[in-house]
Design a protein around this motif. Structure first.
Motif: not given
Length: 336
Positions: A309-310, A245, A222, A253, A276, A249, A273
């Motif tokens: 975020l999604y 953030y 990430i 995940c 992200f 994530m 997942r």
């Protein structure tokens, strides 16, 4: 299953090329923290340096760099994506490689660093080679230094009398000859159902270590996807927000649940997942800006951030389009 392979004859053994791992990576204690697989990957990267020299891949300072993708590592090391990310991260953290992202879809440059280290100032001196024993001695100390009486007392080959307990073949240590040695009154069966011994914690420790390794691998991936270093450099005051953030994530995940609650729906974890792992630097900046402009009170900030975020890949285009339309409308109004 054993393979039926042919022998080497004569000079045939010299016709093949080999990947080489520097001996210092195995001998120097400062490289002990690097896994053997990471050291093998470093050897593969060293071999790739020859191709870079032929192609003239050098930067403005004359430093040679290579192109070695995650797919290359997965194919050559016969490992999965997460494992390859972890190996890259291991080499990067110890300083054996340095990665420079170029952006605009171009592959990452990798500088393979020189593995030669200066002599450690606290390195222990080499021990002198052992000297052969002198005449009539069986050890470096020499038994002749002890008087005969003391030599008999310190001998390991037996004593003048047998131990008080035990037999000839399996003697036990000497014991005090007192009435306390009588075990007739000892309670040898204190419980009909003795407690079952607790299972060794190794399995739990291994599971915990595997989970930590998995989280480290996703965190490194990430970080690379969102250009983490550039984000912190350009937005130093938002470091805690960006780290929040990233950790959110990583947590999603690595979850073992089959679904994740997003947008008040249970979405398969694999889908979340995948979404992200597609986020980049622009998506993170978009989420930061959108959340700053939100003026309503948020009851569950974790769920709100998770949804933002999604939804980022699906809404970022619409957001900036509306911003442009708004600016244009404002401009037309001013001109009128």
């Amino acid at each position: 299953m054993s393979l039926e392979l042919a022998y080497f004859y004569g000079s045939e053994a010299e016709q093949y090329s080999f990947y080489r791992i520097p001996k210092v990576l195995l001998a120097d204690r400062r490289y002990k923290s690097v896994t053997m697989e990471a050291k093998v990957l470093y050897g593969l990267m060293l071999d790739r340096m020859g191709l870079s020299v032929k192609n003239g891949w050098m930067d403005g300072e004359g430093r040679v760099y290579i192109y070695f993708t995650l797919e290359d590592a997965m194919n050559m090391m016969d490992c999965g994506h997460n494992k390859a990310v972890k190996l890259f991260a291991d080499l990067d953290s110890i300083g054996l490689i340095e990665r420079k992202k170029q952006g605009q879809g171009r592959p990452t440059r990798i500088y393979v660093k020189n593995f030669i280290l200066p002599l450690s100032p606290d390195a222990p001196p080499e021990a002198p080679p052992p000297q052969p024993p002198g005449d009539g001695q069986t050890s470096s100390l020499g038994k002749s230094a002890l008087p005969p009486a003391q030599a008999a007392l310190t001998s390991e080959t037996g004593k003048s009398a047998l131990p008080g307990r035990g037999g000839l073949d399996f003697p036990k240590g000497d014991t005090n000859k007192t009435d306390k040695n009588d075990t007739d009154l000892n309670d040898t069966e204190s419980s009909i159902h003795p407690p079952t011994p607790a299972p060794p914690p190794r399995r739990r420790q291994r599971d915990g270590q595997d989970r930590m390794d998995q989280m480290d691998a996703y965190r490194a991936l990430i970080h690379e996807n969102i250009s983490y270093g550039d984000l912190l450099q350009n937005h130093p005051y938002d470091a805690d927000l960006i780290d929040g953030y990233v950790e959110l994530m990583v947590e999603v995940c690595c979850t073992r649940r089959e679904t994740v609650r997003v947008n008040q729906e249970d979405i398969p974890t694999a889908v979340v997942r995948s979404r992200f792992l597609k986020l980049d630097r622009e998506h993170i900046l978009y989420v930061m800006e959108a959340m700053r402009q939100n003026t309503t009170r948020v009851g569950n900030i974790r769920a709100y951030t998770l949804s933002a975020l999604y939804n980022a890949p699906a809404t970022i285009g619409q957001y900036y389009t509306s911003q442009v339309s708004h600016d244009l409308a404002q401009g037309w109004g001013v001109g009128a």
